[in-house]
Structures are given as C-alpha cells and as structure tokens.
Design a protein around this motif. Structure first.
Motif: not given
Length: 668
Positions: A163-174
C-alpha cells in the motif's frame, strides 16, 4: 555524498520513527551530517536521547496514529521556521512488523500495524503537504521489498508495504505539477529494532502450521534477519544521497534490494505466485533473500496436497516458457539468478589493431606480439572477441583502434575494416572512427565520412583519438576547430584516450634508478598517460574550446583520468582563467567518463559524489582487460548499495545508449 552549502539557511527535514537503533535514527544522523536541521520524532523523547548530541536538531514526540499529535508537530515546525510554513523534506519511516501465519494473526494488532505503516504515513503526509508545496520539497516513504515479493508469514506487513508503494507512486504523479517529489524507498534487509516491538506469541494448538512453529518463531524474532542485514548507517547514507541528488520515484536500497528489483522487474509474475510448488522462483530465490527456511516451504507443499479440494487442481504452468528461459531448479542460488537474467551491457573502450597498422610495424607492435594471447585478441574482430563479450554478458562493444598515428589513407582502410565487422555483427559491434589527428582537416573529413551515415549504410557513433600525436601535438590550437565544429554538427562525441609518451617525455622524466620497463610503465599505463589526458582536458578548457563549441561532447576513460579527485581544486584555480563557463559547468555538460578496466569501487565512490550519474559509463578496455572481470565488478557494485538500480542501469548501458544513440535490444 552530497553536502549542502553551509552559507545558506539550513534546510529542514522531518523524520518519523527515530528511536535509537533504528533506520529513522540513522537517517537523522545522515541528514544532519549533510547540513540539515533535523526534526527527529518518536512516540517518546526517551527513545531519542542519543540524538541530543546533534547540534542542529529538534526532538519532538509524535504519534502518527493521532491527528492531534501530528498537528502539534506541525505547529512546532512552523514556529521553528519563523512562521514561513516551509519544510524541505518529509521522511515517513515509522513502522511496525508482524510475522506469523495470516490465519493465526492477532487482527487487532494487524490493524494497528496497518494504521502505523500506511494510514499514519498518509495522515502525516497530508498534514505537511502545504509546507512541502511551499518549498518545492520532497516526500520520502520507507516501503519494503516485502511489498513486491511473495513469502509466507508476512501477509499483513507485506500488504501494508504494498500500500505504501502504490500510494507513493500514485501521489508522485499527482503532486508533480505542484513541484513536489515523492521518493519510495524499496528497503531490503537493514539492521533495526523493528522486531523488538512485534508480538512473539506461540502458535495456537489449533494452528494448521504447528509443525513450522520453531521456524516461524525464529523469523519473528529477527534472528535470521540480523545475520544478513546491512548496517543502518550504510543504508541511510545511500538513501540520503539518492534524495539529495534529486531522485523521484522508487529507489532500491538495503541488502538484497538490487536482487529484489531484478525479480520484480524481470521475472514473470506466474513464476513467483506459488512458493509451495517445486521449481518456483519464489521457492528458490525469495527463500534465500528473506531467510525463510526451506522446511517452511515444504510444509506449505504438504498442506496444499493435504487440503486441496478435488475441484481446485494446482494451476498448470504455461507449456511454453518465455523467450528468455530461466533455470527453475529449487537449489538455484540468488547469485546464479542474477547472472541468468541478461540485462544489456555496453562497453566503449574496446580496441583492435588493423591490417593497415600492421603493414607499418613498429616497436610497440613487436612488444605486444610477445604477450601471450594479447596480439591475437587485438587483431581479431570475430569469434574470439565475441566469446570474451559473452563471458562478461556484454551486449555491444563500441570498437576503436589502438594507439599510434596513422596516415589519412591508413585511417580510411582501418575504418573500412571496422565497418566490415559492424556490418557482420550489427547487434554486437558499433564503431568509433580512427582519425589522422596530425592533419586536422583530414580528420574532420574522415569523421564526416564515417559518422554521417553515408558510408555503405554503416554509421559510426563518434571517434576515439590519442591524447596527443606521436610528435607531441595537442588539440587545443585553432587549427583543430574544424574537427570540433564537425563533431558538434554531427552531434557525436570524441573519446580522448591515453597514448604513449613522446620521446621528449621519456627523456625529461627518465629515472636513473629504475629499469627501462619500469620507467616506461610509470610514464604510461602506471600513471603518466592518465595525467596527460587530464592536462589535455584542462588545455582545451583554458584555450576556450568549450566556449567556442558549447555543445562539444568529449569522453575520457579510466574513471575520469584523475580529474574527479582534483575537481574542486581545478574548479577553484580555473575560475581565474576568464572563461564563459566554469570548469564545473563544462564537467557537467560537455564531459562523460568511463570505467575502462578499473575494477575498484573506491574511485567510483569519489566520482558518484561530484559527477552526474548519467555521465558515467561502463567499459572493459579489451583486450587489455577481460569482460568477465568487468562483470564481477558490476556485481560487486550492485551488491555494495552504492548506487540505485536506476544509476546502475545507466552505468551498464543506458548512458552510453543515450549518448551514442545506440538501439540496444534488451532481449538480445
């Protein structure tokens, strides 16, 4: 190591989970060493007494599960920064772990762990995001290999880190449009005290896994982890360097992180889904990585066979393996897997001796004939060379001629011979042109002939030239502008390579107390010709070549020919020379370097501290060095934790492919 300018106001970093002996504590010290003011946080100040000795720090109590505690920390940071509301870096490190069968887990603790590992990170990030936006800052989230690999007994912890990985990678784009970077650290095995805070309860008698109880207990205690762990200080130094270099996205750090990246990036998913099946990569490699005892895997298999429902047969593996077959033996060690996955490698200081050069024999050729095996390798452009490349997993060699002046006609014949080899092995060889440097106009003509694409469909990717002619002519004079202009127009680099000292050099530096052979070695490959290239680069800079040709591309070998170790001094001294750009700017914008046969990590450690990573390229220096030795060095570098997987791939091939515009088939 990146150290910030001490003349500026101290940048700030907030780090969660800084209890003594943990990763957060090591990160706090690493950031402090780089000149940061560190906001170190933990649930209790008593856990951070060891950080009192740091000069620029603020120790704060922070419970990431409590929004009121997070808000109090926010007020403290704003107050310290004079109400400006800015924070440069936020490091979300606080975390818990849980190692036990999913069916036997204390779900209350599992929820708490998820709250700390994921929701606590989210709450802290969202609260501090306005401060990070104001400073164009960076969020650093501590994820884990556990978020991408499949091993038993860690289902809840693994899920939280995924979850940390997916959140971070998605947040990076946002948040990218807001000027904020997000770094997700895929942490491998690192020494910490995380296991001390985890529950260590025996399995209930009703557990399906009682036979594995001792092994699960050992895993939960962290004992196996401790035997393989990278020291936290080493890990923290690498992570901070990644962050301060501007990393954005995932970086892989810690013991086994690089191998985890390999498996995540290259192994088909269906090979990692079934640790209970014989022959599964999850069985063989991840067991070795994470330290799960093979007995546990066998127990999983026994359970699968015992409880398998008649209408739910084992998943059948695809009958045809992918193009790149991977050995599936259960005993396959992790290092063997590393070698079995072929990633591209490009080398570009690889020499041959042409028929044209051999037609004019000289003393150097005769000396090389006396070295067993060397001369045959030097003069060959076929199976012998390809066998050496295969031994070192080299995908492509950029081949160039050996040292020595050749006439314009000899250069044409030499380049024609090399073009034949490139045409015969287009996926394995590319070419650097040989140029008659004692005749600059002819050199420019030959460069254009070989690099414009007009020569029989073969396009060379630049030229490699000796650092001076046999007569002692260097290339800083205006007569060479015709060559620099041609190289700039063609957008190809010129590789300046060491060559033998002139007779004047031998005479001036002759040492009466050593033999002639030792004297020659000191003045050439032992030291002298490397410093000669460095001096040549300084001459080009001082003569204004890079001012007149700001887009000129120059490559130098052998770990930068000593320049990286003297870079700060060169930059300071050359600032008085009145050039349009500083030497540092030229170093960053016009120069690339290769490793070329230097199989040591210490020189590279220096280079990584003062040179852009996209300027560093791997080379072997064939036939004077072996590709297999270079592969061992690459493996040592990968295991050292000195570079991220992204930087490593750049060194292996991507930087060269980008500079030379090479199309390398990753599956070749």
């Amino acid at each position: 190591m990146t150290v910030l300018n001490s003349d500026r106001p101290l940048p700030t970093v907030l780090i969660t989970g800084c209890s003594e002996g943990g990763i957060g504590s090591a990160l706090a010290e690493a950031f402090h060493e780089r000149g940061f003011h560190v906001f170190a946080t933990a649930r209790s100040l008593s856990r951070m007494v060891h950080l009192e000795r740091l000069s620029n720090k603020t120790l704060l109590e922070l419970d990431t599960e409590s929004q009121s505690s997070i808000n109090a920390t926010l007020k403290a940071v704003i107050a310290y920064t004079g109400g400006t509301g800015k924070l440069d870096y936020l490091v979300n490190n606080a975390g818990l772990t849980l190692n036990c069968p999913a069916l036997d887990a204390d779900l209350t603790y599992a929820r708490k762990m998820f709250d700390v590992n994921f929701w606590g990170m989210v709450n802290v990030t969202h609260t501090f995001m306005p401060l990070l936006i104001a400073s164009k800052g960076t969020v650093v989230n501590n994820a884990s290999l556990a978020g991408v690999v499949h091993v038993p007994w860690g289902s809840f912890y693994n899920a939280s880190k995924a979850a940390v990985r997916m959140y971070g990678e998605s947040l990076r784009l946002e948040v990218a449009p807001l000027g904020v970077k997000v770094v997700t650290v895929m942490t491998g095995i690192v020494a910490s005290k995380i296991f001390e805070n985890a529950p260590h309860e025996e399995l209930p008698e009703s557990s399906y896994y009682t036979a594995a109880g001792p092994q699960i207990a050992e895993l939960a205690s962290g004992a196996k982890h401790a035997t393989m762990a990278m020291p936290a200080a080493v890990y923290a130094t690498a992570v901070v360097d990644d962050v301060l270099r501007g990393c954005n996205g995932m970086t892989w750090r810690g013991r086994a992180a690089s191998l985890g990246w390999l498996i995540h990036s290259y192994i088909p998913t269906w090979l990692t889904r079934c640790p209970q099946h014989d022959g599964c990569i999850g069985n063989s490699v991840m067991t070795e990585l994470i330290g799960v005892n093979n007995n546990l895997i066998r127990i999983c298999g026994d359970l699968a066979r015992k409880y398998k429902a008649p209408d739910m047969p084992h998943r059948t593996l695809p009958p045809v393996y992918p193009k790149r077959q991977i050995p599936l033996a259960t005993t396959m060690p992790a290092q063997s897997l590393l070698r079995s996955i072929s990633r591209p490698i490009i080398t570009l200081e690889e020499h041959f001796l042409s028929r044209a050069a051999l037609a004019s024999p000289n003393a150097l050729n005769q000396k090389m004939r006396a070295i067993p095996g060397l001369f045959d390798s030097f003069t060959e452009l076929g199976p012998r060379r390809l066998a050496d490349m295969d031994a070192g997993q080299v995908t492509m060699q950029v081949v160039s001629h050996g040292p020595g002046d050749l006439s314009p006609a000899q250069c044409r014949d030499t380049n024609n011979q090399l073009a034949e080899a490139v045409r015969a092995y287009p996926s394995r060889f590319a070419g650097f042109a040989e140029l008659p440097m004692h005749e600059p106009k002819e050199a420019a003509v030959e460069l254009r002939r070989m690099c414009s694409g007009a020569f029989d469909g073969v396009r060379f990717v630049g030229a490699l030239v000796d650092s001076h002619t046999e007569g002692g002519l260097y290339y800083d004079g205006p007569e060479f502008d015709v060559l620099w202009e041609e190289a700039t127009n063609l957008d190809v680099p010129i590789y300046i390579h060491p060559t033998w000292p002139t007779q004047q050099h031998f005479t001036a530096y002759k040492f009466p107390n050593v033999s002639e052979d030792v004297n020659a070695a000191i003045l050439s490959f032992g030291f002298g010709w490397h410093s000669d290239v460095a001096i040549h680069i300084l001459r080009l800079y001082a003569a204004g070549v890079f001012d007149r040709f700001p887009n000129l591309k120059i490559i130098i070998g052998h770990m930068g020919e000593m320049i990286p170790y003297m870079l700060q001094r060169i930059e300071r001294v050359s600032s008085r020379w009145g050039k349009h750009r500083s030497f540092r700017e030229v170093w960053d914008e016009n120069l690339w370097l290769t490793t070329s046969g230097n199989w040591a990590l210490d020189p590279l450690a220096c280079i990584l501290r003062n040179t852009k990573p996209d300027r560093i390229m791997y080379s072997v220096d064939y036939p004077f060095a072996k590709s297999a030795d270079g592969l061992k060095w690459l493996e040592e570098l990968e295991g050292s934790g000195m570079v991220t997987s992204e930087v490593l791939e750049g060194i292996r091939w991507k930087n060269a492919a980008s500079l030379l515009k090479l199309n390398v088939d990753q599956a070749s």
